[in-house]
Design a protein around this motif. Structure first.
Motif, PDB file in Angstrom:
ATOM      1  N   ALA A 250      71.390  35.347 141.503  1.00 31.18           N
ATOM      2  CA  ALA A 250      71.272  35.252 142.953  1.00 31.18           C
ATOM      3  C   ALA A 250      72.122  36.297 143.673  1.00 31.18           C
ATOM      4  CB  ALA A 250      71.677  33.855 143.422  1.00 31.18           C
ATOM      5  N   LEU A 251      73.058  36.908 142.943  1.00 26.39           N
ATOM      6  CA  LEU A 251      73.921  37.923 143.547  1.00 26.39           C
ATOM      7  C   LEU A 251      73.159  39.195 143.860  1.00 26.39           C
ATOM      8  CD1 LEU A 251      76.828  38.767 144.332  1.00 26.39           C
ATOM      9  CD2 LEU A 251      77.174  39.445 141.940  1.00 26.39           C
ATOM     10  N   GLY A 252      72.078  39.435 143.134  1.00 19.70           N
ATOM     11  CA  GLY A 252      71.322  40.667 143.337  1.00 19.70           C
ATOM     12  C   GLY A 252      71.921  41.817 142.545  1.00 19.70           C
ATOM     13  N   GLN A 253      71.329  42.984 142.688  1.00 18.35           N
ATOM     14  CA  GLN A 253      71.754  44.158 141.918  1.00 18.35           C
ATOM     15  C   GLN A 253      73.029  44.756 142.517  1.00 18.35           C
ATOM     16  OE1 GLN A 253      69.942  45.849 139.073  1.00 18.35           O
ATOM     17  NE2 GLN A 253      69.451  43.680 138.950  1.00 18.35           N
ATOM     18  N   ARG A 254      74.117  44.050 142.341  1.00 18.27           N
ATOM     19  CA  ARG A 254      75.408  44.536 142.839  1.00 18.27           C
ATOM     20  C   ARG A 254      76.516  43.990 141.943  1.00 18.27           C
ATOM     21  NH1 ARG A 254      73.321  41.397 147.036  1.00 18.27           N
ATOM     22  NH2 ARG A 254      73.137  43.279 148.302  1.00 18.27           N
ATOM     23  N   THR A 255      77.683  44.612 142.020  1.00 18.86           N
ATOM     24  CA  THR A 255      78.849  44.216 141.239  1.00 18.86           C
ATOM     25  C   THR A 255      79.976  43.804 142.170  1.00 18.86           C
ATOM     26  OG1 THR A 255      78.288  45.736 139.426  1.00 18.86           O
ATOM     27  CG2 THR A 255      80.562  44.969 139.534  1.00 18.86           C
TER      28      THR A 255
ATOM     29  N   ASP B  23      76.089  39.900 157.009  1.00 20.10           N
ATOM     30  CA  ASP B  23      75.471  41.223 157.181  1.00 20.10           C
ATOM     31  C   ASP B  23      73.998  41.240 156.775  1.00 20.10           C
ATOM     32  OD1 ASP B  23      77.887  42.202 158.039  1.00 20.10           O
ATOM     33  OD2 ASP B  23      78.462  43.057 156.096  1.00 20.10           O
ATOM     34  N   GLY B  24      73.470  40.096 156.382  1.00 15.71           N
ATOM     35  CA  GLY B  24      72.070  40.005 156.016  1.00 15.71           C
ATOM     36  C   GLY B  24      71.743  40.531 154.629  1.00 15.71           C
ATOM     37  N   LYS B  25      72.750  40.768 153.785  1.00 15.17           N
ATOM     38  CA  LYS B  25      72.508  41.287 152.438  1.00 15.17           C
ATOM     39  C   LYS B  25      72.238  40.170 151.431  1.00 15.17           C
ATOM     40  CE  LYS B  25      75.248  45.466 153.175  1.00 15.17           C
ATOM     41  NZ  LYS B  25      76.396  46.296 152.723  1.00 15.17           N
TER      42      LYS B  25
END
Length: 259
Positions: free
Chosen positions: A109-114, A150-152
């Motif tokens: 659910a975090l998405g493509q981010r670290t 921030d809508g991310k």
């Protein structure tokens, strides 16, 4: 049995959280367990590690780095960069921090981010690893709330809070939240990581040239549950406070050290 600071066996040291102390981090907090003080910061990178791309692993990643600043201890601690490598203790602790917080984050659910969690010990008086886990979780929660604002992110991937606390056998008695003199002289030392619903994430425990009974282990785990219950309440308040106007974070940080 008298403890060095006159606390009862089930009493925590004074714990505080000062959010937003690192303006360039997405989420940050100065966490204090008595005289142990750690800045925990969460920085968001809109990318994932190379191994995830190669293995086509979906979702994001969370990792941690831990460092004791040279002036955090009574005798100056040499920087890892001077030695040319990270010391074994720091490496083990930062892996523990990462494991502990990943246990409560839905990485898909975090998405493509670290999420990078940096824990820098400003002052050490026992329990730096548990303070880092506790503060690191707060920093992550603050960062995730900003991503949502921030809508991310549409919803939080943080399933629940996680906290760490120490317990041990000191002068033949089970005690909670050891400071440095107790940690140094304890016959048994435990580090316990638990979620807010009091499930265990990790238990690290050993006798220091001593053994411990099942009854003593139960006592230490019960004390840890009491401590985590109190800590989670403070974590939730700190996360809520982070949404208020920042004020002067650097002056707040200086004031915290003047206490």
């Amino acid at each position: 049995m008298n403890r060095p600071d006159s606390r009862s066996v089930d009493a925590l040291r004074p714990i505080s959280f000062l959010p937003n102390v690192a303006p360039h981090a997405t989420g940050s907090v100065l966490v204090s367990f008595g005289d142990t003080r750690v800045i925990c910061a969460c920085t968001v990178e809109e990318d994932v590690p190379r191994w995830m791309k190669y293995q086509k692993v979906k979702g994001g990643w969370l990792t941690a780095e831990y460092n004791m600043l040279p002036y955090s201890t009574l005798e100056r601690k040499q920087r890892d960069i001077t030695r040319g490598k990270i010391d074994g203790r720091s490496s083990e602790i930062q892996r523990l921090i990462g494991r502990s917080i990943r246990a409560v984050v839905d990485l898909k659910a975090l998405g493509q981010r670290t999420l990078w969690i940096d824990c820098d010990v400003l002052q050490a008086d026992g329990g730096t690893r548990t303070a880092s886990i506790t503060g690191g979780c707060v920093a992550v929660a603050i960062a995730i709330n900003k991503l949502i604002a921030d809508g991310k992110l549409k919803q939080s991937p943080l399933k629940q809070l996680v906290a760490g606390i120490s317990a041990g056998i000191y002068k033949d008695t089970a005690v909670l939240d050891l400071n440095y003199p107790e940690d140094r002289d304890a016959s048994v030392d435990f580090n316990v990581v638990m979620t807010e619903d009091l499930n265990f994430v990790e238990i690290q425990g050993s006798g220091e040239e001593a053994t411990f009974s099942a009854e003593q282990m139960t006592q230490m785990l019960e004390l840890s549950s009491v401590g985590v219950t109190e800590i989670v309440k403070l974590q939730k308040q700190a996360i809520a406070d982070a949404d208020k106007p920042d004020g002067d974070a650097l002056n707040d940080l200086a004031a915290a050290f003047g206490q």
